[in-house]
Design an enzyme around this catalytic site. Structure first.
Site, PDB file in Angstrom:
ATOM      1  N   ASP A   1     -17.837 -13.387   4.247  1.00 10.41           N
ATOM      2  CA  ASP A   1     -16.412 -13.158   4.503  1.00 10.41           C
ATOM      3  C   ASP A   1     -16.272 -12.618   5.926  1.00 10.41           C
ATOM      4  OD1 ASP A   1     -13.871 -12.158   4.756  1.00 10.41           O
ATOM      5  OD2 ASP A   1     -13.824 -11.182   2.797  1.00 10.41           O
TER       6      ASP A   1
ATOM      7  N   LYS B   1      -7.253 -13.911   9.582  1.00 11.09           N
ATOM      8  CA  LYS B   1      -6.789 -12.913  10.554  1.00 11.09           C
ATOM      9  C   LYS B   1      -6.711 -13.444  11.995  1.00 11.09           C
ATOM     10  CE  LYS B   1      -7.167  -8.773   7.972  1.00 11.09           C
ATOM     11  NZ  LYS B   1      -8.155  -8.475   6.946  1.00 11.09           N
TER      12      LYS B   1
ATOM     13  N   TYR C   1       0.808  -1.228   0.000  1.00 14.01           N
ATOM     14  CA  TYR C   1       0.000   0.000   0.000  1.00 14.01           C
ATOM     15  C   TYR C   1       0.841   1.279   0.000  1.00 14.01           C
ATOM     16  CZ  TYR C   1      -3.353  -3.568   1.306  1.00 14.01           C
ATOM     17  OH  TYR C   1      -4.096  -4.714   1.346  1.00 14.01           O
TER      18      TYR C   1
ATOM     19  N   TYR D   1     -14.594  -5.271   0.700  1.00 17.21           N
ATOM     20  CA  TYR D   1     -13.170  -5.606   0.597  1.00 17.21           C
ATOM     21  C   TYR D   1     -13.010  -7.091   0.875  1.00 17.21           C
ATOM     22  CZ  TYR D   1      -8.227  -6.130   1.325  1.00 17.21           C
ATOM     23  OH  TYR D   1      -6.937  -6.576   1.221  1.00 17.21           O
TER      24      TYR D   1
END
Ligand SMILES: *Cc1c(COP(=O)(O)O)cnc(C)c1O
Length: 289
Positions: A249, A278, A20, A148
């Site tokens: 998700d 995660k 990023y 996302y």
């Protein structure tokens, strides 16, 4: 606690491309020596409170003794072994736990190595589900704007087209059906017009759509949009009615991030496929399912 040698920031700037940021004009990076609980220690002596928990993954804090000891014990046994044609107790016990804590209808686990890859896997599963029944027309995905789902190509193709810079890759990315992002907020009234609008999209597109993919309850990268559970319940109802699989998700929302163990519980629904990652490892290594 391991103290590194001085971190070579010149080498870092010249030769390492961080995520990023620009390769040629990168943003500055903070040199970290170690982390403990919720504190990141910088080489300069400053301490940072990590309010984002390494992108929502380090949910028990850094250096947690239970996680550290489990990792050391595992490494002393074997650090990794291929999973094709081989199994082992650590994997079986982990998958038992996953089956036990996720919604009851989810009974099969496929392990992968990052959240993005778990989204790729979920998309492949959905496409195969229809193909294996001889249905060849269902090759698209449906998803709300502001979503996302990761940075690999199939995952990126269902991210918000503006935020994820679809224009850079147009012609290469598959084109999917985008529906309006949820508007009614969590804790406020649900506007039924949203349900009617969603149904129009299902009516018009269901023959081509294999699956609907959504982040349950909160669109994280899309501006922390906490939306009404009725939107999710409505998506579930329409998916069933129009023969579309539902992929939730939960990579960001799973493991208690929204006050329920999984965010789908706010709407009392069960997806056909769920992605987790995660916090699955408390941020200690990359793993998803
Ligand atoms: C972080 C995230 C992903 C991607 O996971 P990675 O492990 O970074 O590849 C996908 N979906 C959601 C909702 C996420 O928050």
């Amino acid at each position: 606690m391991i103290k590194n040698n001085t971190i070579d920031l010149d080498f870092d700037r010249e030769h390492i491309w961080h995520p990023y940021t620009s390769m040629t004009k990168p943003i500055p990076v903070y040199p970290v020596t170690h982390a403990n609980h919720n504190i990141i220690y910088l080489e300069t002596g400053e301490q940072l409170i990590d309010g984002m928990a390494s992108w929502w993954s380090a949910i028990h804090g850094y250096n947690h003794p239970v996680i550290n000891n489990a990792m050391i014990e595992q490494i002393n046994n074997m650090s990794h072994i291929m999973f094709g044609g081989i199994t082992h107790n650590s994997a079986v016990e982990l998958c038992k736990k996953i089956v036990n804590i996720t919604p009851p209808s989810l009974t099969k686990v496929f392990l992968a190595d990052s959240g993005s890859v778990s989204v790729e896997v979920a998309i492949k599963m959905a496409l195969q589900y229809w193909l294996s029944q001889g249905i060849t027309t269902k090759q698209k995905l449906m998803t709300p704007y502001k979503g996302y789902h990761g940075d690999t190509f199939a995952a990126m193709s269902v991210c918000d087209p503006v935020n994820s810079m679809h224009s850079l890759y147009s012609g290469f990315l598959p084109e999917h059906v985008f529906v309006p992002a949820p508007v009614s907020k969590f804790g406020s009234e649900f506007n039924q017009a949203e349900a009617q609008e969603l149904e129009e999209y299902f009516k018009a597109n269901h023959n081509q759509v294999a699956a609907f993919i959504i982040e349950p309850i909160v669109q994280n990268a899309g501006g922390m949009n906490f939306y009404h559970p009725d939107y999710l319940a409505c998506v579930r109802k329409l998916c069933t009615q129009y023969n579309v699989l539902l992929i939730c998700d939960e990579i960001a929302t799973g493991f208690g991030r929204t006050g329920k163990l999984f965010a789908v519980e706010h709407a009392n629904i069960e997806p056909d496929i769920m992605c987790i990652g995660k916090a699955l490892t408390g941020g200690s290594m990359t793993l998803s399912a």
